[in-house]
Design an enzyme around this catalytic site. Structure first.
Site, PDB file in Angstrom:
ATOM      1  N   ASP A  48       0.841  -1.250  -0.001  1.00 18.05           N
ATOM      2  CA  ASP A  48      -0.063  -0.172   0.040  1.00 18.05           C
ATOM      3  C   ASP A  48       0.821   1.421   0.006  1.00 18.05           C
ATOM      4  OD1 ASP A  48      -3.043   1.236   0.837  1.00 18.05           O
ATOM      5  OD2 ASP A  48      -1.505   2.308   1.643  1.00 18.05           O
ATOM      6  N   TYR A  53       3.243   9.790  -0.554  1.00 21.84           N
ATOM      7  CA  TYR A  53       4.189   9.454   0.243  1.00 21.84           C
ATOM      8  C   TYR A  53       5.520   9.546  -0.554  1.00 21.84           C
ATOM      9  CZ  TYR A  53       0.318   6.439   2.355  1.00 21.84           C
ATOM     10  OH  TYR A  53      -0.609   6.137   3.053  1.00 21.84           O
ATOM     11  N   LYS A  78      -2.706   5.855  -4.339  1.00 18.29           N
ATOM     12  CA  LYS A  78      -3.809   6.738  -3.898  1.00 18.29           C
ATOM     13  C   LYS A  78      -3.342   8.127  -4.758  1.00 18.29           C
ATOM     14  CE  LYS A  78      -3.462   4.794   0.447  1.00 18.29           C
ATOM     15  NZ  LYS A  78      -2.100   4.635   0.882  1.00 18.29           N
ATOM     16  N   HIS A 111      -7.174   9.691  -2.340  1.00 23.96           N
ATOM     17  CA  HIS A 111      -6.497   9.659  -0.803  1.00 23.96           C
ATOM     18  C   HIS A 111      -7.579  10.189   0.182  1.00 23.96           C
ATOM     19  CE1 HIS A 111      -2.380   9.200   1.029  1.00 23.96           C
ATOM     20  NE2 HIS A 111      -3.395   9.079   1.834  1.00 23.96           N
TER      21      HIS A 111
HETATM   22  P1  NDP Z   1       0.935   1.775  12.039  1.00 21.76           P
HETATM   23  O1  NDP Z   1      -0.048   1.505  12.707  1.00 21.76           O
HETATM   24  O2  NDP Z   1       1.129   0.479  10.951  1.00 21.76           O
HETATM   25  O3  NDP Z   1       2.382   1.887  12.826  1.00 21.76           O
HETATM   26  C1  NDP Z   1       3.443   2.025  12.422  1.00 21.76           C
HETATM   27  C2  NDP Z   1       4.663   2.083  13.488  1.00 21.76           C
HETATM   28  O4  NDP Z   1       4.665   0.921  14.289  1.00 21.76           O
HETATM   29  C3  NDP Z   1       5.948   2.460  13.026  1.00 21.76           C
HETATM   30  O5  NDP Z   1       6.495   3.585  13.941  1.00 21.76           O
HETATM   31  C4  NDP Z   1       6.571   1.177  13.347  1.00 21.76           C
HETATM   32  O6  NDP Z   1       8.026   1.447  13.479  1.00 21.76           O
HETATM   33  C5  NDP Z   1       5.957   0.634  14.372  1.00 21.76           C
HETATM   34  N1  NDP Z   1       5.840  -0.677  14.448  1.00 21.76           N
HETATM   35  C6  NDP Z   1       5.331  -1.551  13.362  1.00 21.76           C
HETATM   36  N2  NDP Z   1       5.398  -2.843  13.715  1.00 21.76           N
HETATM   37  C7  NDP Z   1       5.598  -2.791  14.878  1.00 21.76           C
HETATM   38  C8  NDP Z   1       5.928  -3.895  16.014  1.00 21.76           C
HETATM   39  N3  NDP Z   1       5.715  -5.176  15.691  1.00 21.76           N
HETATM   40  N4  NDP Z   1       6.272  -3.646  17.108  1.00 21.76           N
HETATM   41  C9  NDP Z   1       6.424  -2.428  17.446  1.00 21.76           C
HETATM   42  N5  NDP Z   1       6.246  -1.350  16.623  1.00 21.76           N
HETATM   43  C10 NDP Z   1       5.985  -1.662  15.360  1.00 21.76           C
HETATM   44  O7  NDP Z   1       0.908   3.109  11.180  1.00 21.76           O
HETATM   45  P2  NDP Z   1       0.898   3.800   9.636  1.00 21.76           P
HETATM   46  O8  NDP Z   1       0.434   4.949  10.032  1.00 21.76           O
HETATM   47  O9  NDP Z   1       2.081   3.453   9.036  1.00 21.76           O
HETATM   48  O10 NDP Z   1      -0.352   2.719   9.020  1.00 21.76           O
HETATM   49  C11 NDP Z   1       0.133   1.765   8.248  1.00 21.76           C
HETATM   50  C12 NDP Z   1      -0.228   2.083   6.616  1.00 21.76           C
HETATM   51  O11 NDP Z   1      -1.551   2.341   6.574  1.00 21.76           O
HETATM   52  C13 NDP Z   1       0.502   3.030   6.134  1.00 21.76           C
HETATM   53  O12 NDP Z   1       1.912   2.612   5.949  1.00 21.76           O
HETATM   54  C14 NDP Z   1      -0.241   3.575   5.091  1.00 21.76           C
HETATM   55  O13 NDP Z   1      -0.014   2.381   3.976  1.00 21.76           O
HETATM   56  C15 NDP Z   1      -1.531   3.367   5.445  1.00 21.76           C
HETATM   57  N6  NDP Z   1      -2.065   4.643   6.102  1.00 21.76           N
HETATM   58  C16 NDP Z   1      -3.218   5.108   5.107  1.00 21.76           C
HETATM   59  C17 NDP Z   1      -3.624   6.755   5.610  1.00 21.76           C
HETATM   60  C18 NDP Z   1      -4.394   7.276   4.611  1.00 21.76           C
HETATM   61  O14 NDP Z   1      -4.906   8.576   4.902  1.00 21.76           O
HETATM   62  N7  NDP Z   1      -5.085   6.653   3.574  1.00 21.76           N
HETATM   63  C19 NDP Z   1      -3.119   7.385   6.544  1.00 21.76           C
HETATM   64  C20 NDP Z   1      -2.122   6.664   7.400  1.00 21.76           C
HETATM   65  C21 NDP Z   1      -1.716   5.432   6.961  1.00 21.76           C
HETATM   66  P3  NDP Z   1       9.232   1.084  12.539  1.00 21.76           P
HETATM   67  O15 NDP Z   1       9.020   1.511  11.177  1.00 21.76           O
HETATM   68  O16 NDP Z   1      10.324   1.603  13.150  1.00 21.76           O
HETATM   69  O17 NDP Z   1       9.196  -0.605  12.860  1.00 21.76           O
END
Ligand code: NDP
Length: 284
Positions: A48, A53, A78, A111
């Site tokens: 995704d 991004y 998006k 988006h």
């Molecule tokens: P997430 O809820 O997926 O959380 C990501 C964060 O959690 C990062 O800081 C990562 O750190 C950390 N993390 C991931 N796995 C673990 C784990 N197993 N243990 C501890 N920490 C962890 O947040 P996102 O906001 O990235 O949402 C996921 C996806 O949703 C996005 O990447 C995007 O594709 C989508 N999205 C869409 C939006 C929209 O408007 N349509 C808005 C926001 C997100 P690290 O990378 O350092 O491991």
């Protein structure tokens, strides 16, 4: 690679999407090819990304390097908030395909609805995406961050129902109003920020349930989404966490454990991100 198979969800256009994927929001462009390559190596087959991004080219690089059969990988992008006008949407969609090195994308979304921009017209934008689907350049089209009234409006004015609505959902913000509106149209809910960007991982209830089932807090939270039927794509730049998150497939939560996580909902106060009715940021 985890032993469990990723389940698929059948969308209302009869295409299928892997229920657990990999998100690349805030993965730095220069690090994206590496991260996506590691995700594909770990077993993810659903990526995704988004124009805003700034990392579609890294996704394309990793997909090309992996050389997987096209039908084995599901790719979503998006539309930028800067490109809602129909001509801009078409042009930027072509640029997305070029950056991804694909001749068709599996899923393309609006988006954000931006109801306070473009004279409140997200309908002509949606009509343009519907045309891209008809032309076969996008296999499926959907929306993101659409509130129930936004959904009503595009369906009433175009007759075309999005296959998904990608919205914020996690235990602190269950977003049941939008999930119910989606279900009413047979729109699949994609839950963004599924672990609330880490905020739920030290919650005592999440930690307790994780201990009970012998899993990690992230696996338990992702499992909660999967058992609710939503599509998720947690983001991590670390290969070990990518693998850990796939381990959600091997966890099972009881009705009581599901209810315990349901009970964490904080309503509007639980949001991590902006409200779709007022969010209006247009990138340069
Ligand atoms: P997430 O809820 O997926 O959380 C990501 C964060 O959690 C990062 O800081 C990562 O750190 C950390 N993390 C991931 N796995 C673990 C784990 N197993 N243990 C501890 N920490 C962890 O947040 P996102 O906001 O990235 O949402 C996921 C996806 O949703 C996005 O990447 C995007 O594709 C989508 N999205 C869409 C939006 C929209 O408007 N349509 C808005 C926001 C997100 P690290 O990378 O350092 O491991």
């Amino acid at each position: 690679m985890t032993g469990a198979t990723v389940p698929t969800i059948t969308l209302h256009d009869q295409t299928t999407i892997p229920q657990l994927g990999f998100g690349v929001f805030q993965v730095p462009p220069a690090d994206t090819a590496r991260a996506v390559s590691e995700a594909l190596e770990a077993g993810y087959r659903h990526i995704d990304t988004a124009q805003m991004y700034g990392n579609e080219a890294g996704v394309g690089e990793a997909l090309a390097a992996a050389g997987l059969p096209r039908e084995e990988v599901y790719v979503t992008s998006k539309l930028s908030n800067a490109s809602h006008r129909p001509d801009d949407a078409r042009r930027s969609f072509e640029e997305t395909l070029e950056r991804l090195r694909l001749d068709r994308i599996d899923l393309f979304l609006i988006h954000w609805p931006l109801p306070t921009r473009y004279d409140g017209d997200f309908v002509s934008t949606w009509q343009t995406l519907a045309e891209l689907a008809k032309e076969g350049r996008a296999t499926s089209v959907g929306v993101s961050n659409f509130q129930p009234d936004h959904l009503d409006r595009i369906v009433q004015e175009t007759g075309v129902v999005p296959v998904v609505n990608q919205v914020e959902v996690h235990p602190y913000f269950r977003n049941e109003t939008v999930r119910a509106a989606n279900a009413g149209y047979e729109i699949a809910t994609e839950a963004w920020s599924p672990i609330a960007r880490g905020a739920v991982l030290d919650d005592p209830t999440v930690v307790r349930v994780a201990d009970e089932v012998g899993a990690t807090p992230s696996q338990v939270t992702l499992r909660w989404h999967l058992q609710r039927g939503d599509i998720v794509f947690p983001k991590s730049v670390r290969a070990e966490r990518m693998r850990e998150n796939l381990g959600a497939l091997e966890v099972e939560l009881s009705d009581q454990q599901m209810a315990a996580l349901d009970g964490l909902d904080r309503g509007e106060d639980g949001r991590c991100g902006p409200h779709p009715d007022t969010f209006d940021r247009i990138p340069d």
